[in-house]
Write an enzyme that holds these catalytic residues in place. Structure first.
Site, PDB file in Angstrom:
ATOM      1  N   GLY A   1       0.837  -1.195   0.000  1.00 46.17           N
ATOM      2  CA  GLY A   1       0.000   0.000   0.000  1.00 46.17           C
ATOM      3  C   GLY A   1       0.867   1.238   0.000  1.00 46.17           C
ATOM      4  O   GLY A   1       2.022   1.206  -0.437  1.00 46.17           O
ATOM      5  N   SER A   2       0.327   2.315   0.530  1.00 46.53           N
ATOM      6  CA  SER A   2       1.052   3.580   0.467  1.00 46.53           C
ATOM      7  C   SER A   2       2.161   3.622   1.514  1.00 46.53           C
ATOM      8  O   SER A   2       2.131   2.924   2.523  1.00 46.53           O
ATOM      9  CB  SER A   2       0.093   4.740   0.719  1.00 46.53           C
ATOM     10  OG  SER A   2      -0.277   4.748   2.084  1.00 46.53           O
TER      11      SER A   2
ATOM     12  N   LYS B   1       2.710   6.018   3.495  1.00 46.89           N
ATOM     13  CA  LYS B   1       2.191   6.601   4.730  1.00 46.89           C
ATOM     14  C   LYS B   1       1.601   5.528   5.646  1.00 46.89           C
ATOM     15  O   LYS B   1       1.966   5.414   6.820  1.00 46.89           O
ATOM     16  CB  LYS B   1       1.123   7.650   4.379  1.00 46.89           C
ATOM     17  CG  LYS B   1       0.852   8.653   5.479  1.00 46.89           C
ATOM     18  CD  LYS B   1      -0.255   9.620   5.060  1.00 46.89           C
ATOM     19  CE  LYS B   1      -1.328   9.650   6.132  1.00 46.89           C
ATOM     20  NZ  LYS B   1      -2.571  10.257   5.654  1.00 46.89           N
ATOM     21  N   VAL B   2       0.704   4.732   5.077  1.00 45.55           N
ATOM     22  CA  VAL B   2       0.100   3.668   5.892  1.00 45.55           C
ATOM     23  C   VAL B   2       1.142   2.605   6.239  1.00 45.55           C
ATOM     24  O   VAL B   2       1.191   2.087   7.353  1.00 45.55           O
ATOM     25  CB  VAL B   2      -1.105   3.048   5.162  1.00 45.55           C
ATOM     26  CG1 VAL B   2      -1.710   1.932   5.996  1.00 45.55           C
ATOM     27  CG2 VAL B   2      -2.146   4.119   4.843  1.00 45.55           C
ATOM     28  N   GLY B   3       1.991   2.312   5.285  1.00 49.22           N
ATOM     29  CA  GLY B   3       3.007   1.292   5.511  1.00 49.22           C
ATOM     30  C   GLY B   3       3.891   1.621   6.702  1.00 49.22           C
ATOM     31  O   GLY B   3       4.253   0.744   7.498  1.00 49.22           O
TER      32      GLY B   3
ATOM     33  N   GLU C   1       5.717  -3.399   0.775  1.00 50.33           N
ATOM     34  CA  GLU C   1       5.775  -3.023  -0.646  1.00 50.33           C
ATOM     35  C   GLU C   1       4.990  -1.726  -0.770  1.00 50.33           C
ATOM     36  O   GLU C   1       3.780  -1.745  -0.947  1.00 50.33           O
ATOM     37  CB  GLU C   1       5.153  -4.120  -1.520  1.00 50.33           C
ATOM     38  CG  GLU C   1       5.843  -5.464  -1.440  1.00 50.33           C
ATOM     39  CD  GLU C   1       7.184  -5.504  -2.162  1.00 50.33           C
ATOM     40  OE1 GLU C   1       7.458  -4.584  -2.961  1.00 50.33           O
ATOM     41  OE2 GLU C   1       7.955  -6.442  -1.914  1.00 50.33           O
TER      42      GLU C   1
ATOM     43  N   CYS D   1       2.202  -0.056  -8.856  1.00 50.28           N
ATOM     44  CA  CYS D   1       3.271   0.525  -8.048  1.00 50.28           C
ATOM     45  C   CYS D   1       4.502   0.725  -8.914  1.00 50.28           C
ATOM     46  O   CYS D   1       5.347   1.562  -8.617  1.00 50.28           O
ATOM     47  CB  CYS D   1       3.588  -0.332  -6.830  1.00 50.28           C
ATOM     48  SG  CYS D   1       3.795  -2.064  -7.223  1.00 50.28           S
TER      49      CYS D   1
END
Lengths: 508, 508, 508, 508
Positions: free
Chosen positions: A244-245, A247-249, A266, A300
């Site tokens: 995912g992004s 930020k969330v990662g 990733e 991605c």
């Protein structure tokens, strides 16, 4: 009750109906959380409804999974490989239907939908071979009558949180390896692709059942951030693979680290293609098109930055705009379509907002850039001339926007390539060995994927997939990625009756 | 000005004087931070003084290091190996003096001090061979006229933060590998062992100079938390290798993650020895003694928990107390001493406080447990009978305290072994293959080091050293640990003129 | 009694005198076979005399060696590595003298003599690292409670028969690996380079003695075919490594096979350099010179065939003749000499005979080709224009003769390259990736060494050295060459109490 | 025309009729050599007839194969893997029929017949994974701007000559690996199992055809020594994999060596089981039964020698004779049969003659040893007490004869185990780690397969299969066996413009 449209009837072949429980827990289907709609990005109308997981569903699922893990890790690896082989065969039997569903629910064109499922099948085949090659080592000991061994054991449970853009392939990368390595899998699919989550799980579930294995070996939840957080915090899950992004990662990483779990991340990419003055230009242009417009720029590995050598700048740009003009946009399930809609209405809005930001930062839109129609989430792919230093260029705008930049020297091109926080993929087009090996070497691209004369996207499973820096550092699929799904122990057995010490130390 | 005592005169052979600048920056010595004393743990009196690093020293050092990195990563790996070989030879020439210094400043007995230096020498020899084996892979591509390669490139700079208990070996594990991998090294040694930091650095510096290489390839700082934090935050340092407590390690990890750097953590251990009823008891008792009392219980691999099968509990305990009574405590430099002082006065206080907590949680002190004398940091090694569930047992009390517990079955022993947050080292004593392989297998010890019939401590460099869970997950020294010191790229070169796509996808 | 010439006095530093026993047997020197002279190829006069091995010497040596093997194979591999490290250091200390001796007795120029010794030193360093990496594997078993392992054990004794052209480096390649792998070494050096055999052995012997190890671990014989045959037939020697001509190598192979021993063969080469029309011509010409004239054409990797693209044929030839004319011939020990004498008077006669054959088969001598002077074995290096189909081109004429041929296409060049019985080394000069990878691929060069933009000679030790077809198929030095020096066993341990069968078979 | 018996009708499902052409040449079936009968070992009556290959058939086949090789080696390895996957699936579909045919024509019991086919299927699955892992290496070069690579390319054609006892599994071991490695396969099956050769080939042929690939990629011949010799001599076949007797294998080796081809030999075994005094006796007895009587003693891994510790000698022998008495002999296709007939009438005669020789050399027949009935090739399995020094014990009598011997110490048992010319398989039964690791170590068993607490037979495909000494030294199936099916090249690419030399040599 039937589906809203006749063309959705094929979903029945995948075990789907108009209303579906979205959790596979302890070998059965349920869903006591909120009901959500799966929406067709072509028209933003409901395909079917799904009951998501509640926290109770999650807890029940994890308890069963935790029990199943004790059994599964004792099944010999080649036998686990046989189960994965059967999963591959079951997917092969449903390749067309599953591919169609991916295209329908996610919005990518049909050949890409089928390609995504094919990739899981490839992963299964690969993992079967791997199941006899999860090798440890026997290392020469410096002490007589000692044997030193490096052993690899299963972790227990691997949590897999996937994103909408590859709604099942990323599960495949993780689950195939995780399963042969002896782990149970807990999967949370993207909230906007629940039908794919259910259909994939159904296929795995049938194989487990046929082999009299607990269904809880594969536990799946449709759900959102709440379930994601539960996974991140759960000490029963030693490894969380998150796609995912950035930020969330990063939040996931910090949460998982706090409890001393491991992450396989990733995250965002911001991938450049460099075209040198000696490049095969037609090959390069075709590659840029696939890399920038394919999957509507929602990979991605999508090419987001195009670095052109000064001497070919105008000519390449002209050719590129030419091919952009010919891209057929439309229903991704229709033959000939190259560009489907963005996945959600929110993506479309983000795209439009992005265009404004680009302009405000000095970007010059050379082609496209506006939303199209009102029904679905279609946008015109954009080509933007902009400075490499613009702030917006450092971020991942998840749609078909291509930033074009000029450079004079290879060193400059590499510097621009490496100047963003992300480090996923990168390509150069050139025919000079010295340029190729510089690009691949210590002073070359700092990405996890470093290509030459092919686009930034379209990885093969035999290599390790993933990126550096803000992309998160994880590696999936081939090479020795499997090691991340196991715990390593360095073992020394003394089978003699003396106690010699390492480094020749004498104690007492 | 001379040393306070004549027996410190040998320090001159290591380039040390009574007052020493503690930073090796840009190839020169300085130190504009606070002046600290290096203290002899035998008597808590000053050996010599050291000027620590200021933030300006740090910044200057890092700038030079960053420049040097560009050069060093281009030196062919086998040539870098040759430099490390020369470092090994230089250490060999000073083995006795350096070992003596380790013993003097840290407090471990001389054979262990020399053993620690020998371990760096072993690492150098190992790394020389490795310098021709940092192999990438060529992976079969599914596309004609394509070659897929996995390349390994240097990271640039590796930060190494080490702890007082192995004041130079841990640097050796990291630096030998980091250097052959093409990285510059930035070292912050423990604040209480600055003389070792300086002496080690001096040896490396001479080799670099002799080879006309920038001294900044190896940059070293004596200093405390401020410098540590600077390293953790520094985006120029892609990898931080940290050895120390779980608490600090977690902070380092979160700081480094925040900037998308990588950590290699070697944190707290809480290591158990399991003695089965069929064990070779004399071998086991001797091993427990070495593992629990060696280095005064200040190894990360020190045995802290002793799990005895019910049927041999009393007998083993009796024998163990017997050998504890014979342990010779005293000046670590004296021949025959097995037990030196704790490293600092604070450690001694912590030990005493720990004894109180143990008692308050139901622990029964069977032997030792009190501090001795007032001059140095000597304590009597303790044997404590306690429940595996006591809170204090879950923590790492960094001194010679051994918790003894009873079990009935192998499963129970394994459960207790795995019941602590840490996962570094573990040993079983048995002669049964089925017990050995269960211990090594998926339902066995969950530690990174899993031994049989040897103590928890005393690892060989050929294996990967490190632990799971709260121990941090890093791996140092042998096996494929070197991969952590490099960045991996998956490269695909298209040398044909067509553009076939992976997974057989057709685009446009 | 002293040496005939004062300039031989340095030989004393290597333990040599005017008369030397040529067998190192059971830790002592002797030689009851014929006395032979070591001759200086510059003037064909005696340097010193050597007493070769009798069959009785051989038998005594082998008995001691066989005993020593039982001990040596039990020494832990890292300890064996330490011995090899000391050998490397001992060689380093005598590098100049040994290099000088190689130049004196073999006839190669001094930088090459020193380079040859340096290569053994590199091998020692490499082997030290290897001694902790002779890894076996732990392979997942399909049967519960079973562990499958691939173990590597020493063979016992490795016989090494070397040739005059690399009188010590080839021993180094074999012995360094053989020794760390746990084997004793039995060496028969070339009959015409006995002093090197003795000097090298002396250095190894001293290290063994210093470590209180039996000298018989390294057993050496000066001698000829009789001793060679004894080695080939000796069932105590599981592996015979032979370097020499294809003709003799085939005899050795058949003899050793007959007794089910193994051979590692490094036989004749017939190496081509291909120069494409896009090549860096100055780089190519310089490479051809080094490859064809270096070591007076007496390397197994010497370039013997030069394949020039039609379009650059005349120009390259002209430049090449130009540089040939400038080659300084003379005493190999003199500074600036590039070309020394052939090794023996017989070689010189063969060279002259070869020239006649070449002419009789249509070869046109463009440069050189005649013997020079009468005292030593000097010849003028020859450039010959000839058809690739001439019989003489299929053979290895062991001197500085370069056959030049013309081609039109890459395919044609590859076909010519592969058209000889031998398959050792090959090079192409080009700047096109598609040409490079075709050359390296399934339809490219069929040799064991496949170079691009470097000469055919000058291998690094990190790779595997050796060739295909009539070159014999052996691989020495790096990569996994060490596996040839060990025996592999596939081990399965059942630590459970059941007897499941592979492939799920049910029996009884 | 139909089959002689109704129970042979299932052969039609495998494409077989009463009269079958025995060569698959250039994608078509033919057979212009002698017509031979496939005979049922239960009654020595004809099952069907086969037309064998003439030399002309062979030559035509090889020409087509040689052409096909040029194409096949350019198909990307993962695509070749896909073909092998399909072969595996095709075999899976015919598992029961093929297993039945193996049992019928060879004479082994049905579970073993099916197990043999299953093993090929396992090999296919394994090879599919391998097709993405035929990895070369990128090795650090000591020279700047150079890259060193180890590449693996196909050999071209692999000749496979198999024996009657594993009439298709051995083909599977070789062909699966050879095919993914990019080689065409030329197979000569055993003269007495032509129907299996044809049926297997038919399955492979259909897969090739379905994929529009030349049938000549897989070329097969029924035939005898003449065809075998043609393969051995054929310079188009770089590798000959031969399974059979040591005597014939040696001839093959010498013939192939003469032309500088390579051999992969799987020759005679003479495998011992050692039972220590601490062994699990029931497990051991059951293992000996399977190992000595299974496949009527016609496995290369059959246990031929039983080494019993003195203290358990009588007891084990008694138990063993007890279980021998219960072995059900009869039609191998019947449920419950454990022992079928020997493969041919000649084998039966050899068995009887062997019994006479045994007696004449002092062997005491404790059980069985006579032929049974006149119709088929049935013999009573024999247990013989004999000295380890008897000549007959050094040979492989290919039938169910077990030599029993007594020993006092582990060393003595190992010495006896190693005292025969062959070195294939060996097992020990013990529960002591020190015995296990001695057995696996440098002074242990000298065989290629070294087992503990399992029989000598029944290998898994993940390990390397093969033996040392007179067994020939080849390794098939797992581990790095694939390397034998490829040619290795050590490649160095200079992508710079300088010419630095290895070992720092300065030339010119």
């Amino acid at each position: 009750m039937g589906f809203a449209r006749k063309e959705y009837e094929f979903l029945k072949e995948l075990g789907l109906g108009p209303r579906n429980p979205g959790c596979f827990v302890h070998g059965g289907w349920r869903g006591s959380g909120p009901t959500v709609s799966s929406v067709n990005p072509v028209n933003n109308q409901t395909i079917a409804e799904v009951m998501e997981a509640s926290i109770q569903d999650y807890e029940d699922g994890m308890q069963a999974c935790n029990e199943a893990a004790k059994l599964w890790m004792q099944v010999p690896a080649p036998k686990r490989g046989e189960i994965v082989r059967q999963i591959g065969d079951a997917l092969r039997a449903k390749l067309q239907h599953l591919g169609r569903l991916v295209s329908l629910e996610m919005g990518k064109i049909l050949p890409e939908g089928i390609g995504e499922v094919q990739e899981i099948i490839d992963m299964c085949d690969y993992a079967v071979g791997l199941s006899r090659q999860l090798n440890g080592s026997i290392i020469p000991s410096e002490r007589p009558n000692h044997v030193m061994m490096e052993m690899w054991n299963p972790l227990g449970i691997v949590g897999v949180i996937t994103a909408f853009n590859f709604p099942c392939a990323v599960l495949g990368w993780n689950a195939c390896i995780a399963l042969v390595c002896g782990n149970c899998v807990v999967w949370k699919g993207a909230p906007t692709t629940p039908l794919i989550t259910i259909a994939m799980t159904e296929i795995v579930a049938e194989v487990l059942e046929k082999n009299n294995l607990p269904g809880a070996i594969f536990t799946a939840f449709c759900g959102g951030a709440e379930i994601g957080q539960a996974i991140a915090k759960d000490t029963r899950i030693p490894l969380v693979s998150f796609t995912g992004s950035t930020k969330v990662g990063l939040m996931v990483q910090q949460t998982v680290s706090e409890r001393f779990g491991k992450c396989l991340l990733e995250l965002s990419g911001n991938n450049a293609i460099v075209i040198m003055d000696d490049a095969d230009i037609p090959l390069a242009v075709r590659s840029v098109l696939f890399a920038a417009v394919g999957t509507a720029g929602q990979r991605c590995t999508t090419c987001r930055r195009l670095l052109l050598h000064d001497s070919i700048y105008d000519s390449v740009l002209e050719q590129l705009i030419g091919v952009y003009k010919q891209v057929k946009m439309g229903d991704p399930l229709e033959k000939g379509t190259l560009l489907g809609p963005l996945h959600t209405h929110a993506s479309k809005e983000k795209f439009e907002k992005g265009m404004d930001i680009i302009k405000s930062q000095g970007g010059k839109i050379l082609h496209g850039g506006s939303a199209i129609g009102s029904e679905g989430n279609f946008v015109q792919p954009a080509i933007v001339e902009i400075s490499p230093n613009a702030d917006v260029v450092k971020e991942e705008l998840f749609g078909p926007v291509l930033y074009v930049m000029k450079f004079q020297t290879l060193n400059e091109a590499i510097e621009i390539n490496n100047s963003v926080p992300q480090g996923l993929s990168s390509s150069i087009f050139t025919r000079k060995p010295e340029v190729i090996f510089k690009w691949l070497g210590p002073h070359g691209s700092d990405c996890g994927i470093v290509n030459v004369n092919i686009p930034t996207n379209g990885a093969e499973i035999g290599g390790a997939f993933g990126g550096e820096k803000a992309t998160g550092g994880g590696r999936e699929a081939g090479s020795d990625s499997w090691k991340q799904y196991m715990r390593r122990s360095t073992c020394t057995i003394n089978y003699g009756s003396e106690l010699p010490l390492a480094q020749g130390i004498n104690f007492g």
